[in-house]
Scaffold this motif. Structure first.
Motif, PDB file in Angstrom:
ATOM      1  N   LYS A 707     191.709 -55.507  95.690  1.00  0.00           N
ATOM      2  CA  LYS A 707     191.647 -54.483  94.658  1.00  0.00           C
ATOM      3  C   LYS A 707     190.571 -53.438  94.928  1.00  0.00           C
ATOM      4  CE  LYS A 707     193.355 -57.579  91.037  1.00  0.00           C
ATOM      5  NZ  LYS A 707     193.121 -58.146  89.689  1.00  0.00           N
ATOM      6  N   ALA A 708     190.193 -53.288  96.182  1.00  0.00           N
ATOM      7  CA  ALA A 708     189.136 -52.323  96.517  1.00  0.00           C
ATOM      8  C   ALA A 708     189.564 -51.416  97.661  1.00  0.00           C
ATOM      9  CB  ALA A 708     187.842 -53.046  96.863  1.00  0.00           C
ATOM     10  N   TRP A 709     189.745 -51.971  98.857  1.00  0.00           N
ATOM     11  CA  TRP A 709     190.083 -51.158 100.013  1.00  0.00           C
ATOM     12  C   TRP A 709     190.706 -52.023 101.102  1.00  0.00           C
ATOM     13  CZ3 TRP A 709     187.694 -53.100 104.246  1.00  0.00           C
ATOM     14  CH2 TRP A 709     186.492 -53.804 104.037  1.00  0.00           C
ATOM     15  N   CYS A 710     191.386 -51.391 102.037  1.00  0.00           N
ATOM     16  CA  CYS A 710     191.924 -52.037 103.236  1.00  0.00           C
ATOM     17  C   CYS A 710     191.661 -51.115 104.415  1.00  0.00           C
ATOM     18  CB  CYS A 710     193.432 -52.295 103.115  1.00  0.00           C
ATOM     19  SG  CYS A 710     193.892 -53.563 101.909  1.00  0.00           S
ATOM     20  N   ALA A 711     191.392 -51.690 105.592  1.00  0.00           N
ATOM     21  CA  ALA A 711     191.067 -50.891 106.778  1.00  0.00           C
ATOM     22  C   ALA A 711     191.768 -51.465 107.998  1.00  0.00           C
ATOM     23  CB  ALA A 711     189.564 -50.847 107.004  1.00  0.00           C
ATOM     24  N   LEU A 712     192.122 -50.553 108.921  1.00  0.00           N
ATOM     25  CA  LEU A 712     192.753 -50.942 110.187  1.00  0.00           C
ATOM     26  C   LEU A 712     192.375 -49.908 111.229  1.00  0.00           C
ATOM     27  CD1 LEU A 712     196.216 -52.377 110.896  1.00  0.00           C
ATOM     28  CD2 LEU A 712     195.667 -50.195 111.952  1.00  0.00           C
ATOM     29  N   MET A 713     192.089 -50.382 112.447  1.00  0.00           N
ATOM     30  CA  MET A 713     191.762 -49.499 113.556  1.00  0.00           C
ATOM     31  C   MET A 713     193.002 -49.343 114.436  1.00  0.00           C
ATOM     32  SD  MET A 713     189.475 -47.635 115.122  1.00  0.00           S
ATOM     33  CE  MET A 713     187.862 -48.218 114.563  1.00  0.00           C
ATOM     34  N   SER A 714     193.504 -48.121 114.560  1.00  0.00           N
ATOM     35  CA  SER A 714     194.691 -47.892 115.373  1.00  0.00           C
ATOM     36  C   SER A 714     194.330 -47.947 116.852  1.00  0.00           C
ATOM     37  CB  SER A 714     195.296 -46.530 115.043  1.00  0.00           C
ATOM     38  OG  SER A 714     194.512 -45.494 115.607  1.00  0.00           O
TER      39      SER A 714
END
Length: 856
Positions: A707-714
């Protein structure tokens, strides 16, 4: 010898038109004449050796041209020119609706007037045909513009939670214990929506006593605009809602309440419509109460077209097995109902010899069948497929009353013409395209088979005639089912590929097993049940109907278990136009020129085989920013543990995505639980921890804080951060290469990082990004669903009714690549104004695009 042979040649065959070859000299025409005569009088094979190549080719072209002219004249004598009238009007309507910018119907009307005058002045056959076709195309564009103006549906500009009050126009079951109401809004409060839609569709999940049509209800509801395409190039649901008159969709938070206000006075037509919908609801409830479960819901769907009560598993099995067409009230259901009633009534009347000899029982049966299908249509809820099926059956039954052939392509064309004149927007619907494609193919196949049977003499059988009759009848029945299923499946395959990006490979087997049950058990029992329902004697026949449908559901689930659902992905833009062109030429014509459609079909098949090349790494973003998927080769990562099935299924079919990898969830920071209020500022320690963890993301799966954030490095090195809690947007801007924050309070990052805020996503709709092996935003290939579309069903995305402005501007990084391409072809000008630095008032924009806010 030559002169003697020449006397036997038809001089009309040797006549050479001056316009056969544009720009040909008199000498070349003489050579062609001589070549043609030489070919005609010479023994086979000798002319090619004695005549030069050029005159021989010219002569062959002359022969082909004359043959085409003769064939076109034969098609005209058969009246096949009328078959292309709905084709031309449908083409014009499709051009109008698919154009990204709204066109004026007045301009189309003016062009029609000019073309009509030009057609009247031209007397030659071929130019007159071309002008007539062009005139009908612009008639289609004018009709499309008139329908758009006639609907004038107000679409909600942005999601809102408010108290609503309105009048129930109709309702239907939407699953166990759930009802969907179509409500004509009377007012909104807390807050007041400045530009409310006239009609909304609201789902009520809480248990309550269903309201009758015409009741005034109120409740707290979440309203949202109809969704746009799930990905660029896919179906726009806002388009359908606009022409259905639905300006917003949503749900009640609690069970709606009966308002104290009295029901408003309505006209007789509205009152009759409400009574019909109330009767439809009562019939559906009676069937479902008699037999609960999927079988009862299936039976109610066939009678009343209320399909939402069928479970998702059954719907999916019917779709995979190719039996989903049975659920909708379509041409199949209407034809079976009319045919059973027609044959039954005619058989009963034929049992009375004196009456059958004195009265035209065939016409009486046709009149009774017409009354029956009219009643069927009235209780069906006026769905698109039911409307289309009713018009086709009505035209065919009226043809019987007028002693005309009932099964003919002219009747199908007349039905299509009626629908396109009244509702041109249907031309883009998968239901319209698939039903008419199947009908045209079946009628054309029936006509070809009838001509073949008429020309072929029956041979006597050396065995008993009774045995032959039984065997022939059984063979005709089996062959009829096989041929009907095969022709219908082949005719609708390209539309299924285009709209649903999938093929049901075992549909023929499922239809062969299920159609006898539908034809001999389900539809007869349903027809008798409806006739006996007013007397309360419908129960046994409803049970027969439901038990038969249980067998159909079992067949669907068994065939679906074979795994014959093949996902083919989104097709080339020219795949469907080429396929439709070839299909129409092949089915609507009867002379040899119908084979000119084969090259078009071959080209469509080649495009299907080639497909649309997909980028190796892509980012897919839903229009509300809640769902994001990243594809890296065969791996697909999503930012949700349970992604929206409705959206992700469309992504999977259109882009042929693999099963997604679920995100890696982090533990919630202890201080976050103490600052749960969304308006409360987060401590710096939480923000610093979030900044650190965002940088730890890899390219395999999304790293998410719930419920805050999601991150991914392409793989290109672009850190993608999806922000659910707007308070983390600033931190995301500090570290990310792309920020997706629909709930942030700002739309641009101070750091200069590319950002997709709520206002931007509202204008663009869903987005697909190919990073093009670069971390620079100006090098990315960005495809948006709605950014370039300015039509009445999408214009609400550019309005801000709270601030009363019209703002079409997008962040510069989204348009950088397009502007770069334009600048390469545009001369520079120092005095050119910057169009991205200002906004227009909503009144000016409304005047320009034909949208008015004067109804508020």
């Amino acid at each position: 010898m030559r002169s003697g042979s020449f006397d036997k040649i038809d001089t009309k065959t040797l006549k050479f038109e001056p316009d056969i070859v544009a720009g040909a000299t008199p000498r070349s025409r003489t050579e062609a004449d001589e070549a043609l005569m030489e070919i005609a009088v010479s023994p086979r094979g000798t002319a090619s050796r004695s005549i030069p190549l050029r005159p021989r080719l010219v002569a062959r072209l002359a022969h082909v041209r004359r043959s085409v002219s003769v064939s076109i004249e034969e098609e005209r004598r058969h009246g096949h020119g009328f078959l292309f009238v709905p084709v031309a009007i449908g083409l014009g309507s499709a051009i109008w609706f698919l154009n990204p910018m709204a066109l004026s119907p007045w301009i189309s009307g003016l062009i029609v007037l000019v073309l009509v005058l030009a057609t009247l002045t031209v007397r030659h056959g071929r130019p007159r045909i071309v002008l007539t076709f062009a005139c009908l195309v612009f008639v289609g564009t004018a009709l499309a513009g008139i329908e758009t103006w006639r609907r004038s549906t107000i679409i909600l500009d942005s999601p809102v939670t408010t108290d609503v009050e309105g009048v129930v126009e109709r309702s239907e079951a939407a699953g166990p214990g759930r009802l969907r109401y179509v409500v004509a809004l009377r007012q909104t409060t807390n807050p007041i929506v400045k530009r409310p839609p006239r009609r909304v569709s609201l789902l009520a999940r809480a248990q309550h006593e269903p309201f009758e049509n015409g009741a005034v209800i109120s409740g707290r509801a979440r309203l949202s605009p109809p969704s746009g395409p799930a990905l660029p190039g896919l179906h726009d649901f806002a388009f359908s809602s606009y022409f259905d008159g639905i300006g917003a969709v949503g749900y009640f938070y609690r069970a709606p309440q009966q308002a104290n206000e009295s029901e408003p006075d309505v006209g007789w037509s509205e009152l009759a419509l409400r009574k019909l919908f109330e009767l439809r609801r009562q019939i559906g409830n009676r069937i479902r109460e008699t037999l609960p479960g999927d079988a009862g819901a299936f039976a109610a769907a066939i009678v009343t077209d209320e399909r939402r009560a069928i479970s998702d598993d059954t719907v999916e099995a019917l779709r995979i097995s190719g039996l989903a067409h049975i659920v909708a009230i379509s041409g199949l259901n209407m034809a079976l109902a009319a045919g059973i009633f027609f044959v039954g009534l005619r058989s009963v009347l034929a049992l009375i010899p004196g009456f059958a000899q004195a009265w035209p029982i065939k016409k009486m049966a046709a009149g009774g069948a017409l009354a029956m299908v009219t009643a069927y249509y009235l209780i069906s809820g006026f769905g698109v497929s039911a409307q289309r099926a009713y018009i086709m059956m009505a035209v065919m039954l009226v043809a019987v009353l007028l002693d005309r052939p009932s099964i003919s392509l002219r009747n199908v064309a007349l039905s299509a013409l009626i629908i396109l004149v009244w509702s041109p927007s249907e031309i883009l619907g998968a239901s319209f395209q698939m039903s008419f494609a199947a009908t045209v193919a079946l009628v054309a196949g029936y006509s070809a088979w009838s001509r073949r049977s008429h020309d072929k003499d029956d041979e006597p059988f050396p065995v008993s005639r009774l045995l032959v009759t039984w065997i022939a009848s059984g063979w005709r029945f089996v062959f009829g089912i096989i041929a009907t299923s095969l022709i219908g499946s082949l005719a609708t395959t390209m539309f299924s590929v285009e709209h649903f990006h999938r093929i049901a490979t075992y549909g023929l087997a499922a239809n062969l097993a299920a159609m006898p049950i539908i034809s001999f058990l389900v539809m007869p029992a349903g027809l008798v049940a409806m006739l006996l329902m007013p007397f309360g004697l419908d129960g046994p026949f409803i049970r027969i109907m439901a038990q038969s449908l249980e067998w159909v559901i079992a067949i669907a689930k068994h065939v679906a278990g074979w795994g014959g659902d093949v996902v083919v992905g989104q097709q080339h833009p020219w795949f469907l136009p080429l396929g439709v062109c070839g299909f129409l030429l092949l089915t609507l014509l009867r002379t040899w020129i119908r084979y000119s459609g084969l090259p078009f079909l071959a080209a469509a098949i080649i495009l299907f085989q080639v497909g649309v090349p997909q980028p190796a790494a892509s980012l897919f973003i839903a229009e509300d920013g809640s769902l994001v998927a990243h594809r890296n080769g065969e791996r697909v990562a999503v930012n949700r543990k349970r992604p929206s099935e409705f959206i992700f299924r469309q992504w999977t079919h259109a882009r042929q995505l693999a099963s997604p990898s679920m995100p890696t969830m982090l533990d919630v920071h202890p201080l976050v639980k103490q600052t749960a209020a969304p308006t409360e500022r987060l401590p710096q320690s939480i923000l610093a921890d979030a900044r650190k963890r965002m940088r730890e993301a890899d390219s395999d799966t999304f790293l998410c804080q719930p419920k805050a954030w999601c991150a991914l490095m392409s793989p290109e090195g672009v850190l993608i951060v999806v922000v659910d809690d707007g308070r983390y947007a600033g931190v995301a801007c500090d570290v990310a290469g792309l920020v997706i924050a629909p709930r942030a309070r700002f739309n641009d990052c101070r750091s200069g990082a590319p950002m997709l805020g709520g206002a931007t996503l509202r204008k663009t709709g869903s987005i697909e990004i190919d990073f093009s092996a670069s971390i620079k935003a100006e090098d990315w290939q960005v495809m948006t669903a709605m950014a370039d579309t300015v039509q009445p069903w999408s214009i609400h995305r550019r309005y801000d009714w709270r601030r009363d402005i019209y703002d079409p501007n997008l962040p510069s990084w989204l348009t950088a690549r397009k502007n770069k391409i334009r600048d390469d072809d545009r001369p520079t000008s120092a005095n050119q104004p910057d169009r991205g630095s200002h906004s227009r008032s909503s009144t000016d924009a409304a005047d320009e695009f034909g949208v008015s806010d004067s109804d508020e």
